[in-house]
Enzyme design. Sequence first.
Site, short mmCIF file in Angstrom:
data_model
loop_
_atom_site.label_atom_id
_atom_site.label_comp_id
_atom_site.label_asym_id
_atom_site.label_seq_id
_atom_site.Cartn_x
_atom_site.Cartn_y
_atom_site.Cartn_z
N LYS A 268 -5.17 -3.78 -6.78
CA LYS A 268 -3.92 -3.36 -7.44
C LYS A 268 -2.86 -3.07 -6.37
O LYS A 268 -2.99 -2.14 -5.59
CB LYS A 268 -4.14 -2.10 -8.28
CG LYS A 268 -2.85 -1.62 -8.95
CD LYS A 268 -2.82 -0.11 -9.09
CE LYS A 268 -1.51 0.43 -9.60
NZ LYS A 268 -0.29 -0.02 -8.92
N GLU B 103 -6.23 6.73 3.27
CA GLU B 103 -5.30 6.68 4.39
C GLU B 103 -3.99 7.29 3.86
O GLU B 103 -3.27 6.64 3.12
CB GLU B 103 -5.09 5.20 4.74
CG GLU B 103 -4.63 4.93 6.11
CD GLU B 103 -5.68 5.27 7.11
OE1 GLU B 103 -5.55 6.35 7.70
OE2 GLU B 103 -6.63 4.49 7.28
N CYS C 167 3.57 5.44 7.57
CA CYS C 167 2.81 6.69 7.66
C CYS C 167 2.64 7.08 9.13
O CYS C 167 2.34 8.21 9.46
CB CYS C 167 1.49 6.63 6.92
SG CYS C 167 0.54 5.20 7.31
N GLU D 1 6.14 15.36 4.84
CA GLU D 1 6.42 13.95 5.08
C GLU D 1 7.62 13.52 4.23
O GLU D 1 7.60 13.62 3.01
CB GLU D 1 5.20 13.09 4.72
CG GLU D 1 5.40 11.64 5.12
CD GLU D 1 4.20 10.76 4.81
OE1 GLU D 1 3.67 10.83 3.69
OE2 GLU D 1 3.79 9.98 5.70
C1 UN1 Z 1 1.30 2.46 7.58
O1 UN1 Z 1 2.43 2.86 7.78
O2 UN1 Z 1 0.70 2.74 6.52
O3 UN1 Z 1 0.80 1.20 13.43
C2 UN1 Z 1 0.57 1.52 8.47
C3 UN1 Z 1 1.65 0.85 12.63
C4 UN1 Z 1 1.35 -0.33 11.71
C5 UN1 Z 1 0.64 0.11 10.49
C6 UN1 Z 1 1.29 1.22 9.74
N1 UN1 Z 1 0.55 -1.29 12.43
O4 UN1 Z 1 2.73 1.40 12.53
#
Ligand code: UN1
Length: 479
Positions: A170, A243, A277, A371
Site C-alpha cells: 500500500k 522506520e 526523516c 519533527e
Molecule cells: C527517509 O527520509 O525516509 O539517507 C529516507 C537519506 C535517503 C533516505 C531517506 N537515502 O536521506
Amino acid sequence: MKGKMYIGGKWIAADSWFETRNPSDNKIIARFPAGTEKHVDMAVNAARRSFRSWSVMPPPKRGLILQKIAGNLRKDKQRLGKILASEMGKVLPEALGDVQEAIDIFEYMAGEGRRLFGHTTTSELKDKFCMTVRRPVGVVGLITPWNFPIAIPAWKLAPALICGNTVVFKPSSDTPLCAYELVRILVKSGVPSGVVNFVTGPASSVGKRIVTHPGIDGLSFTGSKETGEWIARNAGLKKVGLELGGKNPIIVMDDADLELAVEGILWGAFGTTGQRCTAASRVLVQSGIRKRLVARLAKAANSMNLGSPLLKTTDVGPLINKKAAEKTAMYVDIGKKEGAKIVCGGKGSGNFFRPTIFENVRPEMRIAREEIFGPVLSIIEFKKPEDAIGIANSVEYGLSSSIYTKSISSAFRAIEGIEAGITYVNSSTIGSEVHLPFGGVKKTGHTREAGITGIEEFSYLKTVYVDYSGKLQKAQIDE
Ligand code: UN1
C-alpha cells in the site's frame, strides 16, 4: 489518467476514486481506486496462494528477475524522475536520485540471491552438524510514505522478494502514481502473478486492514511516529519493521571547515524541502563559530529559489500538500512564541515555504524537539564540547546525526556518544547508501533496512541440527 490496483495478477478498479495532485500547482495528475478492506483480503489471498511457488524458486532465479527490474528502472529513469518530481515535488536531480536508489537496491538484492548466508557451526556431540538457513517470513505488508515514493517501496520490495516473501503493498495516497509505475515495471520484468499485490486507498481502511490482517505475517512501515505507535499496538504478533521520525542534529565545532559545514547544513535542512526523516533540523554550534555560521547560512538560504521542481533554476520545491504547509507555518508561529529569533524565511505561499532558520533556540523548545518535516532549521548554541552530545541526545528520536570538526577525537566522541542509528563525519545527515544498514534508535524505531539488514528484516533464521550418528544423542546429557 486513471490508475489501477494490481491484485492476483489482474489490474482492477474499485467503486470510487481519489485524486493525486501536483503539489506545485494543485492540478490533478491522476485518479486511483479507493480500495477497501475487501481488496486487502483479495490481495492477501492472492499472496498466500502464490507463496509456495515463489518461495521454492531458487533465489538466484528470483535474483534474475530483480536484475531485470533494475535494468528496466534504469531505462525508464528520466521519465520516472519527471513523474516523481511532478507528483511528489522534489527537484529533478533529487527525483532522479530517488529512482537511482531504487535501481541500486534491486541490483544489490539481486546479488543476495547468490548469498542469503546462514552460518555453520560446531556441535557439542559427535557426528552431528549444525547450521542456520534463511527462510522467508511469508506474506508481508508494505506501507510506504510519499517522500521517497520509488526508493522506499524499492527498499522494502527488493529484500522481501529476494527472500521469497509475497507482498501486499500500500503506497501513500499522496504518491500512488509513482508506486503504480514501479509496480508496472515489476510486472513487465517478470514478477509472477500474485507475488506482488498493489492496493491503493485510505490508511483508515486499507492500511488498518493490512496491519490487523491475520493472514499477514510481517509488516514494514515507514512514516510518522504516531502511526508507528498505532501499528505497534495493533499488529499483534507479526514481525514488524518500523522506520519513524527524526530530529537530526548537525554539530559544528569551532574548528570545523566553515564552507563545508554551510553546504552540508543547507543540503540537509532544505534538500527535499526538509521532508526527509533524515533531514537536518537542528544545528548545534559552538560559541566561537556561531556568528559566522549563522550569517553564512542566512545569506545562502535567502538566495535559494523556490519553484517548479522541473526547472533547473529551482533549489527548493513545494511541500507535499496544504496540510504540510500549514503544519510548517504553525511551527514557525510556535517558534516565535517560544522566543526563538527568525534569521531568514518564515513565510510561505500555497504549498511553498521559504527556507527558514531560527537562532537563539533552546533545546527544550518544541521547534527543537518535534519533527516538523518542512524547511525549518533550529540553531542551538553550546560552549563545551561535551554539552553538544547531551543536547543531541535530548530528543526522543535517534535516526541520523552529523559532526563537522577537524579533530579526530571530537569525531570519535560523537560517533560513540550520539544516540542515533547513523552518524556522519564532515558530511550532512542525509544520503545513505543502499548497501549499509539504515535505521534508528529510540522513537525512530529499531529496525534496520537495506544492506544485509534488509535481508534480516524479511527473513528468519531456521536452526538446523543434522545428526548422522545413527543413535539418539542427548545434548546437555550425554558425555
Ligand atoms: C527517509 O527520509 O525516509 O539517507 C529516507 C537519506 C535517503 C533516505 C531517506 N537515502 O536521506
